[in-house]
Design a protein around this motif. Sequence first.
Motif, PDB file in Angstrom:
ATOM      1  N   ASP A 165       0.839  -1.191   0.000  1.00  0.00           N
ATOM      2  CA  ASP A 165       0.000   0.000   0.000  1.00  0.00           C
ATOM      3  C   ASP A 165       0.879   1.247   0.000  1.00  0.00           C
ATOM      4  N   GLU A 166       0.221   2.409  -0.161  1.00  0.00           N
ATOM      5  CA  GLU A 166       0.926   3.671  -0.020  1.00  0.00           C
ATOM      6  C   GLU A 166       1.095   3.995   1.467  1.00  0.00           C
ATOM      7  N   TYR A 167       1.921   4.970   1.774  1.00  0.00           N
ATOM      8  CA  TYR A 167       2.235   5.288   3.155  1.00  0.00           C
ATOM      9  C   TYR A 167       2.031   6.778   3.404  1.00  0.00           C
ATOM     10  N   PRO A 168       0.765   7.244   3.516  1.00  0.00           N
ATOM     11  CA  PRO A 168       0.491   8.679   3.620  1.00  0.00           C
ATOM     12  C   PRO A 168       1.122   9.342   4.841  1.00  0.00           C
ATOM     13  N   VAL A 169       1.103   8.674   6.004  1.00  0.00           N
ATOM     14  CA  VAL A 169       1.656   9.300   7.206  1.00  0.00           C
ATOM     15  C   VAL A 169       3.168   9.402   7.113  1.00  0.00           C
ATOM     16  N   SER A 225       5.425   1.276   8.537  1.00  0.00           N
ATOM     17  CA  SER A 225       4.123   1.954   8.472  1.00  0.00           C
ATOM     18  C   SER A 225       3.086   1.225   9.304  1.00  0.00           C
ATOM     19  N   VAL A 248      -5.953  11.466   9.872  1.00  0.00           N
ATOM     20  CA  VAL A 248      -5.830  10.164   9.219  1.00  0.00           C
ATOM     21  C   VAL A 248      -6.954   9.257   9.688  1.00  0.00           C
ATOM     22  N   SER A 276      -6.627   8.843   4.051  1.00  0.00           N
ATOM     23  CA  SER A 276      -6.873   7.498   4.561  1.00  0.00           C
ATOM     24  C   SER A 276      -5.581   6.705   4.485  1.00  0.00           C
ATOM     25  N   ASP A 277      -5.438   5.772   5.405  1.00  0.00           N
ATOM     26  CA  ASP A 277      -4.292   4.867   5.410  1.00  0.00           C
ATOM     27  C   ASP A 277      -4.815   3.480   5.753  1.00  0.00           C
ATOM     28  N   ARG A 278      -4.471   2.500   4.934  1.00  0.00           N
ATOM     29  CA  ARG A 278      -4.994   1.148   5.127  1.00  0.00           C
ATOM     30  C   ARG A 278      -4.492   0.503   6.418  1.00  0.00           C
ATOM     31  N   ASP A 279      -3.466   1.059   7.024  1.00  0.00           N
ATOM     32  CA  ASP A 279      -2.970   0.532   8.291  1.00  0.00           C
ATOM     33  C   ASP A 279      -3.693   1.127   9.492  1.00  0.00           C
ATOM     34  N   CYS A 280      -4.517   2.143   9.277  1.00  0.00           N
ATOM     35  CA  CYS A 280      -5.203   2.818  10.375  1.00  0.00           C
ATOM     36  C   CYS A 280      -6.197   1.867  11.052  1.00  0.00           C
TER      37      CYS A 280
END
Length: 326
Positions: free
Chosen positions: A31-35, A131, A214, A260-264
Amino acid sequence: MAATSTSETWDAAWTLTLRKNRKRLTDNIFDEYPVLAALRKSGKVEIEDGGKEFQEDVMYAKNTGTWFSGYDTVGTAAVDGITAAFYVPRYISVPVTISMTEEVESNAVGSKKLMEAKQDQTMLTARDSVSSAMFGATSGKIMLGLQDIIADNPTTGTVGGINRANESWWRNQYSATSTTFLTQTKTNVFDGWEALGAKYNDCSSGNDQPDLIVTTLALMSDVEASRAGQGYTTLVDGSGKSNQLGETGDIKFKKAVVVSDRDCAASHFYLINTKYLKLKIMSSLNFAKTPFKENTDQHAKVAHVVFGGQLTTNNPRRLGVLSNVS
């Protein structure tokens, strides 16, 4: 001598990998890592030379002044109010391996292509692990995460060596109130935005406000749906480089970019002021690549990508979380 020579050749492959075929390796898992991107672009990824602990000096109490005239006595008592938080760095190592047979079999297309793929895979795995840890809670030898630093219930637990049960000034802002984002308890006001606005204000002091919010992909869908509804909210599009992520079309709430972050963690909104949330990284272990080595009983070479660092805060009062949003 042959093994040493081969090792040097593969070590060089880390930097000599051809780039012309990079796009042929299509990522279907990461995934991407926005934070991570937001911390990096706002200059809050700090590179440290080393040490057993990262130290953050903090002030937690005021001194006392005395209004006087003439020969009035004034206060001279020493006031305690300065301390430090200490964070132990954590380490992760991700291997990249290649066997002699893989090396020989890839000669038809060039071993550098295989090396490139393995390098990308290993580096992305390391970043993905960091992440994921940033959004989790520490356990064993895993680094601290947002669930530690911006806790759902910060009235217990120790962070940076400071016990939040005894020190209320070391607690983040939080709300566990059940909130349905798209419900409108008040006319034309979405409950989700009202809850976010209240917690945003709690995290703010004048112009010192959160710059990143986030949440999960599911709740981000509600954020986007609210823009198409009849309710009203303080919501505008970012443009150019006017936000931390520097992307056009980003959604902003007041001064904060919403991503949004899929790890949240599910049901969560994290309100982050990146001035007070830092990812500290050991300079020598900044996703560093070790030399390839070969075991005496195997025809295979192994190297590692190694990360050493820790997620830290020096002012959790300016950070917040909503932990029960649907």
